[in-house]
Design an enzyme around this catalytic site. Sequence first.
Site, PDB file in Angstrom:
ATOM      1  N   LEU A  46       0.811  -1.218   0.000  1.00  0.00           N
ATOM      2  CA  LEU A  46       0.000   0.000   0.000  1.00  0.00           C
ATOM      3  C   LEU A  46       0.843   1.265   0.000  1.00  0.00           C
ATOM      4  O   LEU A  46       0.405   2.308  -0.471  1.00  0.00           O
ATOM      5  CB  LEU A  46      -0.920   0.013   1.228  1.00  0.00           C
ATOM      6  CG  LEU A  46      -1.927  -1.139   1.340  1.00  0.00           C
ATOM      7  CD1 LEU A  46      -2.688  -1.040   2.657  1.00  0.00           C
ATOM      8  CD2 LEU A  46      -2.887  -1.114   0.166  1.00  0.00           C
ATOM      9  N   GLY A  47       2.040   1.190   0.551  1.00  0.00           N
ATOM     10  CA  GLY A  47       2.900   2.364   0.617  1.00  0.00           C
ATOM     11  C   GLY A  47       4.110   2.081   1.481  1.00  0.00           C
ATOM     12  O   GLY A  47       4.305   0.967   1.975  1.00  0.00           O
ATOM     13  N   GLY A  81       7.203   4.131   4.280  1.00  0.00           N
ATOM     14  CA  GLY A  81       7.561   5.299   5.069  1.00  0.00           C
ATOM     15  C   GLY A  81       8.991   5.217   5.538  1.00  0.00           C
ATOM     16  O   GLY A  81       9.797   4.428   5.011  1.00  0.00           O
ATOM     17  N   PHE A 103      10.273   4.037   8.265  1.00  0.00           N
ATOM     18  CA  PHE A 103      10.719   2.882   9.041  1.00  0.00           C
ATOM     19  C   PHE A 103      10.241   1.546   8.485  1.00  0.00           C
ATOM     20  O   PHE A 103      10.449   0.518   9.104  1.00  0.00           O
ATOM     21  CB  PHE A 103      10.243   3.022  10.489  1.00  0.00           C
ATOM     22  CG  PHE A 103      10.649   4.317  11.111  1.00  0.00           C
ATOM     23  CD1 PHE A 103      11.978   4.582  11.388  1.00  0.00           C
ATOM     24  CD2 PHE A 103       9.709   5.290  11.406  1.00  0.00           C
ATOM     25  CE1 PHE A 103      12.366   5.776  11.960  1.00  0.00           C
ATOM     26  CE2 PHE A 103      10.086   6.487  11.971  1.00  0.00           C
ATOM     27  CZ  PHE A 103      11.424   6.732  12.250  1.00  0.00           C
ATOM     28  N   GLY A 104       9.565   1.539   7.349  1.00  0.00           N
ATOM     29  CA  GLY A 104       9.112   0.276   6.795  1.00  0.00           C
ATOM     30  C   GLY A 104       8.040   0.483   5.755  1.00  0.00           C
ATOM     31  O   GLY A 104       7.750   1.602   5.330  1.00  0.00           O
ATOM     32  N   SER A 105       7.414  -0.613   5.331  1.00  0.00           N
ATOM     33  CA  SER A 105       6.385  -0.595   4.298  1.00  0.00           C
ATOM     34  C   SER A 105       5.069  -1.107   4.859  1.00  0.00           C
ATOM     35  O   SER A 105       5.032  -1.848   5.846  1.00  0.00           O
ATOM     36  CB  SER A 105       6.824  -1.461   3.114  1.00  0.00           C
ATOM     37  OG  SER A 105       8.039  -0.984   2.563  1.00  0.00           O
ATOM     38  N   LYS A 125       1.969  -2.947   8.870  1.00  0.00           N
ATOM     39  CA  LYS A 125       3.212  -2.191   8.685  1.00  0.00           C
ATOM     40  C   LYS A 125       4.370  -3.056   9.155  1.00  0.00           C
ATOM     41  O   LYS A 125       4.473  -3.385  10.342  1.00  0.00           O
ATOM     42  CB  LYS A 125       3.183  -0.871   9.461  1.00  0.00           C
ATOM     43  CG  LYS A 125       4.478  -0.076   9.314  1.00  0.00           C
ATOM     44  CD  LYS A 125       4.320   1.395   9.653  1.00  0.00           C
ATOM     45  CE  LYS A 125       4.053   1.624  11.112  1.00  0.00           C
ATOM     46  NZ  LYS A 125       4.073   3.058  11.454  1.00  0.00           N
ATOM     47  N   ASP A 147       4.246  14.480  14.433  1.00  0.00           N
ATOM     48  CA  ASP A 147       4.388  14.365  12.972  1.00  0.00           C
ATOM     49  C   ASP A 147       3.032  14.497  12.280  1.00  0.00           C
ATOM     50  O   ASP A 147       2.622  13.629  11.499  1.00  0.00           O
ATOM     51  CB  ASP A 147       5.046  13.029  12.617  1.00  0.00           C
ATOM     52  CG  ASP A 147       5.669  13.037  11.219  1.00  0.00           C
ATOM     53  OD1 ASP A 147       5.895  14.142  10.675  1.00  0.00           O
ATOM     54  OD2 ASP A 147       5.930  11.964  10.664  1.00  0.00           O
TER      55      ASP A 147
END
Length: 797
Positions: free
Chosen positions: A500-501, A503, A505-507, A522, A619
Amino acid sequence: MLILVFLLFSSVDLQISGATTDTLTLGQSLPWNQTLVSKGGNFELGLFSPGKSKKHYIGIWFKKVSKQTVVWVANRDRPILDPSASRFTLSDRGELLLRATPSNTLLWSSNASSPSPPRTTVATLQDDGNLVVRSNATATASASVAWQSFDHPTDTWLPGARLGYDRARGVHSFLTSWTDSENPAPGAFSMEIDPRGQAKFDLLAGGTHQYWTTGVWDGEVFENVPEMRSGYFDGVPYAPNASVNFFSYKNRVPGIGNFVLEVNGQMQRRQWSPEAGKWILFCTEPHDGCDVYGSCGPFGVCSNTSSAMCECPAAFAPRSRGEWKLGNTAAGCVRRTKLDCPNDGFLKLPYAVELPGGSAETARARSDKTCALSCLRDCSCTAYAYDAARCLVWNGELVNLKTLPGDQGIAGSVVLHVRVAASEVPPPAAHHSWRKSMVILCSSVSGVVLLLAGLIIVVAVAVVLRKRRGKGKVTAVQGSLLLFDYQAVKAATRDFTEKLGSGSFGSVYKGTLPDTTPVAVKRLDGLRQGEKQFRAEVVTLGMIHHINLVRLRGFCSEGNKKALVYDYMPNGSLDAYLFKNSSSSKVLSWSQRFGIAVGVARGLSYLHEKCRECIIHCDIKPENILLDEELGAKLADFGMAKLVGHDFSRVLTTMRGTIGYLAPEWLAGAPVTAKADVYSFGLLLFELVSGCRNNGSSEAGPISAVYFPVHAAVRLHAGDLVGLLDEKIAGDANVKELERVCKVACWCIQDEEGDRPTMGLVVQQLEGVADVGLPPIPSRLHMLAMMNNGSKLDTEV
């Protein structure tokens, strides 16, 4: 008689007339109650008295700044006690002199005399703040300069001034802090160009201890100051045989700005705001004041979690209370009672402290008691710490004591014991009472630690159970929180096939639970930072529930294999609807955007005010706002979240978040509160209105988004808001709601956190329950926009 009169007048220095001037000629003096003013009126030179001090100095200050700000001082360490009995003169030898009359005592000299200077020699205060002695009054070339104040700066670096080495002229220009706010004498800290051959600046304590560096200049940027691009500096790189090695600073922002080495050893970049009537702080290096070597002096303890950065331990007091009140704590603390070796005792510091460096030595000891005895027998021993059969002892004064942040204090860590007089050691009963009080005060923090410890134990037990019972198991941990083993996670995501995407620190992958519930998984990278993010999310989301926060269903932790399992949000993240070229079906209407704004505000209000611990998200941005099937907002990604007890109003941590959404206190190194989230939320509101990034241009939207928040603030004051809307929804908006959102957004991004509303109030204002007044235009954001553009804003702004 005529000859006597001529000799009498020739022996007296000429005085300037009452008219304003920027120049002294040979033999001319500046009356004590008059000043020189640069031709453009930017700077003024004369006598000044800092703060409430009764001592006077010759200095240069900004003429157009309402709060007197001195940028250069001549007689830093030799003040004038009687200003009327002083004389500042350009002597017949072309030398600037400051004397005390009638004794004619020399207080300061430029040391740039010549046996027979040209009669055209003058001293001129230039409009850049440089006091220049030239051999030719009409010349401007550097060859005619006999002396200039830019070669001898004090604590301030002005645009156009050069710092570094000029071996041909024997000049080494660097900055030195004031001793305190009322004493411009050279203080403990300096900023110097590296003398060993690297193109970088170092901040030094006592001229020897380096505590921060800009990093090496690569022709475009300093390694550790990426926000200061090449447009800010001109430099001649260091070369071993070169005669000139320097950097000059250019102010890209129209107006008044400078760099100042503060009394506490931090370098600050500031800009004057005429509208606000104050200095706007853009950045501070180092960000954490406790990183300044010896900032709190011997035996002083530095803390970035309290309003007073430096404090003295029990049984100690400031060496100079007067200097502490004026911001100079470098003298540190002294014992209230003299030692009587060997009949002394030890004071156990009541907080987690980073052990000082220096003269620590290892002594043989089998226990804490024997370690203490070995220190007591040595009268030069001032402190000890015992850990795992290791006895550390310190001799002499302790420097650089720092309290550890809450997320670094570990139960059972090494405790420092400082030597004090026996009469200062608390009695056992009082000691136990103190310990009991500390336990009560720290109960909330202990609860979080215990929760995390419990989760880790559950993980360990789950690993054992997996080995015994097979793979693919799911276990209930607490309430509805589930513990997945790695095989169960792989099965749910079909071996991580539908991404899905991704970031920092991971996917993230789409998955399905055995009961057909769709989830988002995640998978974190096996890095140390990923481990920290994993724990932060589990601890944070594992104990809170709210309709506007993404739900954490469970987690997996098997060595480096870590994953977080959330409810699946079918409509993805908000940024896909605002900034990307989307089909018409993905355009958010005004009512949907307004609903998202209210939802995010409610989620943040819950985090800040309704949880047992105040949670700062750190964030807030569109990428972290997920949308459910009804386009309801869910706040996600708590990897940077910070838990703060409600008893603590401030917390300072390593900088967290995303450039473009950071509150100014992050960049300035100031203490940070939940108001940092409020600032980021304000910028998010502007992006909901415009459909544009606040920190970059976008094809969507009618205005260059670089300056949209400032543009919106100006339009708000002009009463013209419809033109601010995303062109994809132009005409489809409730004008009253639009005005309310823009007012709230502008209040949220105020420079001072005290001027920003709480998220609870924001919710009430957005919902129309509470009134919201017309906010001022944030001056800091206005200036930052000008800095980024390098030119003036459009005429409307």
